[in-house]
Motif scaffolding. Structure first.
Motif, PDB file in Angstrom:
ATOM      1  N   GLY A  64      41.280  58.902  41.630  1.00 54.90           N
ATOM      2  CA  GLY A  64      41.109  57.964  42.750  1.00 54.90           C
ATOM      3  C   GLY A  64      40.148  56.837  42.410  1.00 54.90           C
ATOM      4  O   GLY A  64      40.477  55.662  42.554  1.00 54.90           O
ATOM      5  N   THR A  65      38.986  57.186  41.914  1.00 55.68           N
ATOM      6  CA  THR A  65      37.951  56.166  41.664  1.00 55.68           C
ATOM      7  C   THR A  65      38.302  55.263  40.478  1.00 55.68           C
ATOM      8  O   THR A  65      38.239  54.040  40.602  1.00 55.68           O
ATOM      9  N   THR A  66      38.688  55.859  39.360  1.00 57.41           N
ATOM     10  CA  THR A  66      38.925  55.017  38.174  1.00 57.41           C
ATOM     11  C   THR A  66      40.117  54.086  38.404  1.00 57.41           C
ATOM     12  O   THR A  66      40.069  52.921  38.014  1.00 57.41           O
ATOM     13  N   SER A  67      41.175  54.605  39.042  1.00 59.48           N
ATOM     14  CA  SER A  67      42.356  53.755  39.258  1.00 59.48           C
ATOM     15  C   SER A  67      41.991  52.561  40.111  1.00 59.48           C
ATOM     16  O   SER A  67      42.309  51.419  39.782  1.00 59.48           O
ATOM     17  N   MET A  68      41.299  52.821  41.217  1.00 56.40           N
ATOM     18  CA  MET A  68      41.018  51.746  42.155  1.00 56.40           C
ATOM     19  C   MET A  68      40.069  50.714  41.555  1.00 56.40           C
ATOM     20  O   MET A  68      40.359  49.520  41.576  1.00 56.40           O
ATOM     21  N   ILE A  73      38.635  45.292  40.280  1.00 54.64           N
ATOM     22  CA  ILE A  73      37.689  44.357  39.641  1.00 54.64           C
ATOM     23  C   ILE A  73      38.421  43.459  38.637  1.00 54.64           C
ATOM     24  O   ILE A  73      38.189  42.254  38.583  1.00 54.64           O
ATOM     25  N   THR A  74      39.335  44.061  37.880  1.00 52.37           N
ATOM     26  CA  THR A  74      40.095  43.253  36.915  1.00 52.37           C
ATOM     27  C   THR A  74      40.917  42.203  37.664  1.00 52.37           C
ATOM     28  O   THR A  74      41.011  41.048  37.242  1.00 52.37           O
ATOM     29  N   PHE A  75      41.498  42.605  38.806  1.00 49.26           N
ATOM     30  CA  PHE A  75      42.304  41.683  39.602  1.00 49.26           C
ATOM     31  C   PHE A  75      41.445  40.529  40.139  1.00 49.26           C
ATOM     32  O   PHE A  75      41.826  39.365  40.041  1.00 49.26           O
ATOM     33  N   GLU A  76      40.280  40.855  40.661  1.00 44.99           N
ATOM     34  CA  GLU A  76      39.403  39.806  41.208  1.00 44.99           C
ATOM     35  C   GLU A  76      38.903  38.879  40.105  1.00 44.99           C
ATOM     36  O   GLU A  76      38.723  37.689  40.315  1.00 44.99           O
ATOM     37  N   ARG A  77      38.676  39.456  38.962  1.00 49.05           N
ATOM     38  CA  ARG A  77      38.222  38.657  37.826  1.00 49.05           C
ATOM     39  C   ARG A  77      39.334  37.687  37.413  1.00 49.05           C
ATOM     40  O   ARG A  77      39.091  36.524  37.148  1.00 49.05           O
ATOM     41  N   LYS A  78      40.567  38.199  37.387  1.00 51.60           N
ATOM     42  CA  LYS A  78      41.721  37.396  36.982  1.00 51.60           C
ATOM     43  C   LYS A  78      41.958  36.260  37.991  1.00 51.60           C
ATOM     44  O   LYS A  78      42.284  35.148  37.606  1.00 51.60           O
ATOM     45  N   SER A  79      41.811  36.573  39.281  1.00 47.63           N
ATOM     46  CA  SER A  79      42.071  35.548  40.305  1.00 47.63           C
ATOM     47  C   SER A  79      40.853  34.647  40.536  1.00 47.63           C
ATOM     48  O   SER A  79      40.879  33.769  41.386  1.00 47.63           O
ATOM     49  N   ARG A  80      39.813  34.856  39.793  1.00 41.02           N
ATOM     50  CA  ARG A  80      38.574  34.077  39.817  1.00 41.02           C
ATOM     51  C   ARG A  80      37.740  34.278  41.072  1.00 41.02           C
ATOM     52  O   ARG A  80      36.696  33.637  41.225  1.00 41.02           O
ATOM     53  N   PHE A 149      33.138  50.583  33.807  1.00 37.36           N
ATOM     54  CA  PHE A 149      33.061  50.398  32.351  1.00 37.36           C
ATOM     55  C   PHE A 149      34.423  49.932  31.807  1.00 37.36           C
ATOM     56  O   PHE A 149      34.500  49.027  30.977  1.00 37.36           O
ATOM     57  N   ILE A 150      35.495  50.544  32.333  1.00 38.03           N
ATOM     58  CA  ILE A 150      36.845  50.163  31.911  1.00 38.03           C
ATOM     59  C   ILE A 150      37.145  48.734  32.372  1.00 38.03           C
ATOM     60  O   ILE A 150      37.641  47.906  31.607  1.00 38.03           O
ATOM     61  N   ALA A 151      36.812  48.434  33.642  1.00 40.08           N
ATOM     62  CA  ALA A 151      37.129  47.121  34.210  1.00 40.08           C
ATOM     63  C   ALA A 151      36.460  45.991  33.437  1.00 40.08           C
ATOM     64  O   ALA A 151      37.055  44.929  33.247  1.00 40.08           O
ATOM     65  N   VAL A 152      35.226  46.211  33.009  1.00 39.37           N
ATOM     66  CA  VAL A 152      34.529  45.117  32.322  1.00 39.37           C
ATOM     67  C   VAL A 152      34.846  45.075  30.823  1.00 39.37           C
ATOM     68  O   VAL A 152      34.404  44.181  30.131  1.00 39.37           O
ATOM     69  N   SER A 153      35.640  46.040  30.376  1.00 44.81           N
ATOM     70  CA  SER A 153      36.009  46.044  28.961  1.00 44.81           C
ATOM     71  C   SER A 153      37.361  45.381  28.719  1.00 44.81           C
ATOM     72  O   SER A 153      37.738  45.151  27.578  1.00 44.81           O
ATOM     73  N   VAL A 154      38.114  45.131  29.773  1.00 43.64           N
ATOM     74  CA  VAL A 154      39.465  44.561  29.613  1.00 43.64           C
ATOM     75  C   VAL A 154      39.565  43.261  30.400  1.00 43.64           C
ATOM     76  O   VAL A 154      38.695  42.941  31.206  1.00 43.64           O
ATOM     77  N   SER A 155      40.677  42.538  30.175  1.00 41.93           N
ATOM     78  CA  SER A 155      40.831  41.294  30.934  1.00 41.93           C
ATOM     79  C   SER A 155      42.101  41.297  31.795  1.00 41.93           C
ATOM     80  O   SER A 155      42.232  40.461  32.681  1.00 41.93           O
ATOM     81  N   GLN A 156      43.030  42.199  31.525  1.00 36.00           N
ATOM     82  CA  GLN A 156      44.285  42.227  32.284  1.00 36.00           C
ATOM     83  C   GLN A 156      44.383  43.530  33.073  1.00 36.00           C
ATOM     84  O   GLN A 156      43.870  44.566  32.623  1.00 36.00           O
ATOM     85  N   VAL A 157      45.127  43.472  34.208  1.00 40.82           N
ATOM     86  CA  VAL A 157      45.263  44.663  35.047  1.00 40.82           C
ATOM     87  C   VAL A 157      45.986  45.780  34.280  1.00 40.82           C
ATOM     88  O   VAL A 157      45.573  46.942  34.326  1.00 40.82           O
ATOM     89  N   PHE A 158      47.040  45.414  33.534  1.00 38.10           N
ATOM     90  CA  PHE A 158      47.781  46.459  32.806  1.00 38.10           C
ATOM     91  C   PHE A 158      46.921  47.118  31.726  1.00 38.10           C
ATOM     92  O   PHE A 158      47.025  48.308  31.455  1.00 38.10           O
ATOM     93  N   GLU A 159      46.004  46.336  31.157  1.00 43.15           N
ATOM     94  CA  GLU A 159      45.100  46.905  30.144  1.00 43.15           C
ATOM     95  C   GLU A 159      44.159  47.920  30.799  1.00 43.15           C
ATOM     96  O   GLU A 159      43.820  48.939  30.199  1.00 43.15           O
ATOM     97  N   ALA A 160      43.768  47.608  32.045  1.00 43.26           N
ATOM     98  CA  ALA A 160      42.865  48.512  32.768  1.00 43.26           C
ATOM     99  C   ALA A 160      43.544  49.864  32.968  1.00 43.26           C
ATOM    100  O   ALA A 160      42.925  50.919  32.783  1.00 43.26           O
ATOM    101  N   GLN A 161      44.826  49.824  33.328  1.00 42.16           N
ATOM    102  CA  GLN A 161      45.569  51.080  33.543  1.00 42.16           C
ATOM    103  C   GLN A 161      45.666  51.880  32.245  1.00 42.16           C
ATOM    104  O   GLN A 161      45.415  53.073  32.205  1.00 42.16           O
ATOM    105  N   THR A 162      46.048  51.189  31.176  1.00 40.06           N
ATOM    106  CA  THR A 162      46.221  51.860  29.889  1.00 40.06           C
ATOM    107  C   THR A 162      44.897  52.440  29.394  1.00 40.06           C
ATOM    108  O   THR A 162      44.837  53.587  28.951  1.00 40.06           O
ATOM    109  N   PHE A 163      43.864  51.620  29.511  1.00 42.45           N
ATOM    110  CA  PHE A 163      42.551  52.034  29.017  1.00 42.45           C
ATOM    111  C   PHE A 163      42.006  53.213  29.849  1.00 42.45           C
ATOM    112  O   PHE A 163      41.364  54.112  29.305  1.00 42.45           O
ATOM    113  N   SER A 164      42.314  53.203  31.154  1.00 38.33           N
ATOM    114  CA  SER A 164      41.873  54.319  32.011  1.00 38.33           C
ATOM    115  C   SER A 164      42.467  55.629  31.507  1.00 38.33           C
ATOM    116  O   SER A 164      41.779  56.647  31.410  1.00 38.33           O
TER     117      SER A 164
END
Lengths: 244, 320
Positions: A64-68, A73-80, A149-164
């Motif tokens: 629950g926590t890691t997915s969300m 955060i990656t999404f908000e970062r991407k949308s600025r 930690f995962i969110a700040v290590s990646v730049s794309q949403v799909f990368e966040a999922q994979t890295f999680s």
């Protein structure tokens, strides 16, 4: 006071925008049921619901926590829109605590969904509730900071999922839920002790079924250490990678 | 009084220097324009001043106090409107404004009242409950500006505020900027629209390739670039008939005859019109129009930056 207004509004916005959305509520309900069924189906002998609780609760919190968090955060970062938060006159530590608090609450709520189901199916007498409560909170904090930690290590949403998944799946199999820690191959045991979920799940085992193998204070200490490391490293990464 | 001062401000990314030790200041209450082509370093400079980019060299001061490396101290006094709208797509206009107010610690009643007031002022009251993602580009831009000023900042950074929106919206936004200026807000405006800078700004800095090549008031920049005084005459006769006599009467003057018959009279010194008008009238040439030619800011920019580029090229060649 001003800082508190900013903190509480960031938290409330996230809860409304992300955690109270119908797909996430259904995730919180379906996920523990699916895990419980999986445990029942995989076992050739009758399984006591109470034995399943530590595992289902731990995994509900972790997923629950890691997915969300990793995704939002990656999404908000991407949308600025995250830049707007970085431009606000609040410290980076407090900002990240505000952003992660929603996920921590989501994780805690997720953990109690299996307990509610279990209450109808088995006798929950004898459980050490204060320790359950604290362990759920500590697991939620550690897992959320892992998501950060995962969110700040990646730049794309799909990368966040994979890295999680890179972190989550090894944790499921090595944290002692499927295979007890002493039964793991010797070379995997150090890996197991290097995973935060091992300590969280073990506290829950002790509190619910009194069959944990690690001293509870040590497990809490380890979770605290993991949380501190993950949060500090994430802040370091935000400073290094996002404030260019 | 200087509200912002940048001293030898520098930004380097992976060995590439985007801003090369620029010096400038912004006076309290003025509209300061940062004018330059795309990639000149305008947004990077804003990001350094507002804390979104780390300063590699030099320092920045707010009201005389150094805030280099500690932008949080200054951020409460700043409003920032980025070049692309960065509000929350899922929130409606009113929620976005209220949330932005909360980020600056505004109490609920105050920020809600201010949000209503701004929506009304920006003509967005009918769209207040619409999600931001359903807004048109112009509406998004207006709401982003409203979000930048909800906490009543002392200094407002506007990064390309009218880029990519239609003429009517751009005009509204320019009027809003002037309105804010009248209320005493200091405005730092980056733009690559020269007319916009000319219309709005009191002082301007030209930035090219990370370097400020000129800085001054619009009048100063024009005067410096103009170099000579020019008056265009529209006459009721053929100037060629009197050109020899003209040269003899006005020895320090030069003339050029345009394709449309307009005669341009040039002089390095300032001069009065009457002797020239009298000269033409006496020779039976009615003067229909006499107009002082003034360079546009665009011409000034091309002239100034062209000069600088040539100099830089010469320096490079000299080094080779």
């Amino acid at each position: 006071m001003k800082t508190w207004i900013a903190f509480s509004n960031i938290l409330m916005k996230d809860i409304r925008s992300y955690y109270l959305k119908p797909p996430n509520i259904s995730w919180g309900l379906i996920f523990p049921v699916a895990w419980t069924l999986m445990f029942f189906l995989r076992s050739p002998v009758a399984v006591e619901v109470r034995d399943l609780l530590p595992g289902v609760m731990s995994l509900s919190i972790l997923f629950g926590t890691t997915s969300m968090l990793a995704v939002t955060i990656t999404f908000e970062r991407k949308s600025r829109s995250f830049e707007r938060l970085l431009l606000a006159p609040i410290s980076l530590n407090l900002l990240m605590l505000a952003k992660t608090s929603g996920a921590i609450i989501f994780g805690v709520v997720n953990a109690f969904v299996p307990i509610m189901f279990a209450a109808f199916m088995t006798n929950l007498a004898g459980i050490n509730w204060p320790i359950v409560l604290f362990s759920v909170l500590f697991i939620a904090i550690t897992s959320t900071f892992l998501g950060l930690f995962i969110a700040v290590s990646v730049s794309q949403v799909f990368e966040a999922q994979t890295f999680s998944n890179f972190f989550r799946f090894p944790m499921i199999f090595l944290c002692g839920l499927f295979i007890p820690l002493p039964d793991l191959p010797l070379f995997l045991q150090p890996v197991s002790y290097a995973l935060p979920l091992t300590y969280g799940a073990d506290i829950l085992k002790t509190a619910i079924n009194n069959n944990g193998i690690i001293a509870v204070p040590l497990s809490f200490l380890m979770l605290l250490a993991f949380s501190a490391f993950l949060f500090s490293y994430s802040i370091y990464n935000v400073n290094r990678k996002w404030i260019l | 009084m200087k509200i912002i001062e940048a001293e030898k401000l520098e930004k380097t990314y992976n060995g590439f220097t985007a801003v090369k030790g620029v010096n400038f200041h912004i006076n309290r209450g003025e509209i300061f324009g940062f004018l330059g082509p795309n990639g000149a370093g305008k947004t990077t400079t804003i990001n350094m001043l507002t804390g979104l980019a780390r300063i590699t060299g030099g320092r920045v001061k707010l009201l005389g106090e150094d805030y280099t490396g500690n932008p949080r101290k200054a951020q409460a006094m700043m409003g920032i409107v980025p070049d692309e709208s960065n509000l929350y797509e899922e929130l409606n206009g009113w929620e976005n404004l209220s949330f932005c107010g909360a980020l600056y610690g505004m109490e609920r009643n105050w920020r809600e009242e201010k949000a209503h007031q701004l929506l009304d002022q920006f003509g967005l009251e009918d769209a207040a409950k619409k999600p931001f993602k359903a807004y048109s580009k112009g509406m998004k831009r207006k709401l982003t500006i409203a979000a930048g000023i909800i906490h009543e900042p002392e200094i407002l950074f506007l990064d390309e505020p009218t880029t990519g929106i239609d003429v009517a919206f751009a005009r509204q936004i320019r009027n809003l900027i002037l309105d804010l200026h009248q209320k005493g807000t200091t405005i730092f405006l980056t733009t690559h629209y020269i007319e916009e800078a000319e219309r709005l700004c009191e002082r301007i800095a030209f930035i090219v390739d990370g370097e400020i090549v000129r800085e001054g008031t619009v009048a100063e920049l024009m005067k410096e670039a103009q170099g000579e005084n020019i008056v265009n005459f529209m006459l009721g006769g053929d100037f060629k008939e009197v050109k020899t006599e003209f040269t003899a009467t006005f020895p320090g003057f030069e003339y050029r005859i345009g394709k449309d018959g307009v005669v341009s009279v040039h002089s390095p010194e300032s001069f009065t019109l009457m002797p020239l008008v009298q000269f033409f009238e006496d020779r039976g040439f009615p003067v229909y129009e006499a107009k002082i030619a003034r360079l546009s800011l665009e011409e000034v920019f091309v002239k100034v930056t062209g000069l600088e580029l040539k100099k830089m090229q010469n320096r490079k060649e000299a080094r080779v």
